[in-house]
Enzyme design. Structure first.
Site, PDB file in Angstrom:
ATOM      1  N   ASP A   1       0.271  -1.525   0.166  1.00  0.00           N
ATOM      2  CA  ASP A   1       0.010   0.613   0.009  1.00  0.00           C
ATOM      3  C   ASP A   1       0.738   1.268  -0.422  1.00  0.00           C
ATOM      4  OD1 ASP A   1      -1.727  -2.057   0.123  1.00  0.00           O
ATOM      5  OD2 ASP A   1      -2.598  -1.472   2.170  1.00  0.00           O
TER       6      ASP A   1
ATOM      7  N   LYS B   1      -6.593  -5.021  -3.677  1.00  0.00           N
ATOM      8  CA  LYS B   1      -7.246  -5.430  -1.478  1.00  0.00           C
ATOM      9  C   LYS B   1      -8.671  -4.951  -1.134  1.00  0.00           C
ATOM     10  CE  LYS B   1      -3.109  -4.804   1.135  1.00  0.00           C
ATOM     11  NZ  LYS B   1      -4.682  -3.404   2.115  1.00  0.00           N
TER      12      LYS B   1
ATOM     13  N   CYS C   1      -2.065  -2.456   8.057  1.00  0.00           N
ATOM     14  CA  CYS C   1      -1.946  -3.556   6.439  1.00  0.00           C
ATOM     15  C   CYS C   1      -0.769  -4.229   7.113  1.00  0.00           C
ATOM     16  CB  CYS C   1      -2.604  -2.508   5.218  1.00  0.00           C
ATOM     17  SG  CYS C   1      -3.835  -1.725   5.115  1.00  0.00           S
TER      18      CYS C   1
HETATM   19  N1  TIU Z   1      -2.099  -0.408   4.628  1.00  0.00           N
HETATM   20  C1  TIU Z   1      -2.978   0.909   5.342  1.00  0.00           C
HETATM   21  O1  TIU Z   1      -2.540  -0.019   6.865  1.00  0.00           O
HETATM   22  N2  TIU Z   1      -4.224   1.388   5.596  1.00  0.00           N
HETATM   23  C2  TIU Z   1      -4.834   2.068   6.886  1.00  0.00           C
HETATM   24  O2  TIU Z   1      -6.150   1.864   6.718  1.00  0.00           O
HETATM   25  N3  TIU Z   1      -3.706   2.895   7.639  1.00  0.00           N
HETATM   26  C3  TIU Z   1      -3.873   3.213   8.695  1.00  0.00           C
HETATM   27  O3  TIU Z   1      -2.854   3.322   9.496  1.00  0.00           O
HETATM   28  N4  TIU Z   1      -4.765   4.848   8.422  1.00  0.00           N
END
Ligand code: TIU
Length: 235
Positions: free
Chosen positions: A32, A137, A170
């Site tokens: 991400d 995802k 994530c």
């Molecule tokens: N990719 C991921 O970690 N999504 C989140 O929403 N993380 C946060 O820390 N908000």
């Protein structure tokens, strides 16, 4: 395992002990690294976070990505997000918290966490190359609602080197999912980032505690030094 096979194994100094993997059976997973999480005005900031906390991840992750390409690793980039009609967005996820903008609303980089929008895509510094997997995802974990399991099976991958953001969300969810599915995961401490310094520290500690309860932790320098062609990897 015979001596000749042992010689092919890569050993990386790590916590709680050496992490060993077989070249050709390892994937670099980049979680991400999307504009919506890293740039001011994206989803991460609308949640009230200081996105500056994540910027330091980019240079070491660029070096690791270059080395992974150089050593022919399977490379998997993930993106958290949803279909434009939001049919894969649980109401509970949409409602969560009190963000200034919600998923699907139009922000500075297009509709927040919606596939096909500028903000949903990966930052330029880590742009995927043709042949690398880009895995969309809908959740926090990279296995939930995706075909990652089949991709890893087809590529005969046994070990994962995990990077990206955010450490305790994530990255953790993915490493826990991977551990339950029988994969060994090495997390690179300087290639994962959190909006919260204390979560970064304790998030990494939690992975390697109890004898490596769901993974191993090292840093990018230790991995790069252990790679089969370190001179090329560090170029
Ligand atoms: N990719 C991921 O970690 N999504 C989140 O929403 N993380 C946060 O820390 N908000």
């Amino acid at each position: 395992m015979s001596d000749s096979l042992d010689a092919t194994v890569v050993t990386v100094p790590a916590e709680p002990g050496p992490f060993r993997y077989t070249p050709g059976r390892v994937a670099l997973v980049i979680i991400d690294m999307q504009r919506d999480f890293l740039l001011p005005g994206g989803f991460g900031e609308t949640l009230g976070n200081d996105v500056g906390q994540l910027a330091g991840v980019v240079p070491p992750l660029q070096r690791v990505l270059a080395a992974a390409r150089d050593t022919q690793m399977t490379i998997i980039h993930t993106r958290e997000g949803h279909r434009p009609d939001l049919s894969d967005l649980p109401a509970a996820k949409l409602r969560r918290g009190e963000p200034s903008l919600r998923i699907g609303d139009t922000g500075r980089y297009g509709r927040i966490l919606v596939r096909g929008e500028y903000g949903h895509d990966i930052i330029d510094e880590l742009a995927p190359l043709p042949g690398e997997v880009v895995l969309d995802k809908p959740g926090k974990g990279a296995f939930y609602g995706t075909d990652l399991g089949d991709i890893l099976l087809d590529a005969e991958v046994e070990s994962l080197i995990v990077t990206g953001v955010t450490t305790e969300v994530c990255v953790h969810t993915t490493v826990r999912e991977a551990n339950d599915r029988g994969y060994e995961a090495l997390v690179l401490s300087d290639c994962v980032g959190s909006y919260f310094p204390e979560f970064q520290r304790v998030g990494l500690d939690m992975i390697a505690a109890q004898g490596g309860i769901f993974g191993w932790v090292t840093d990018s320098s230790s991995l790069l030094a252990a790679l089969p062609h370190p001179a090329a990897a560090l170029a």
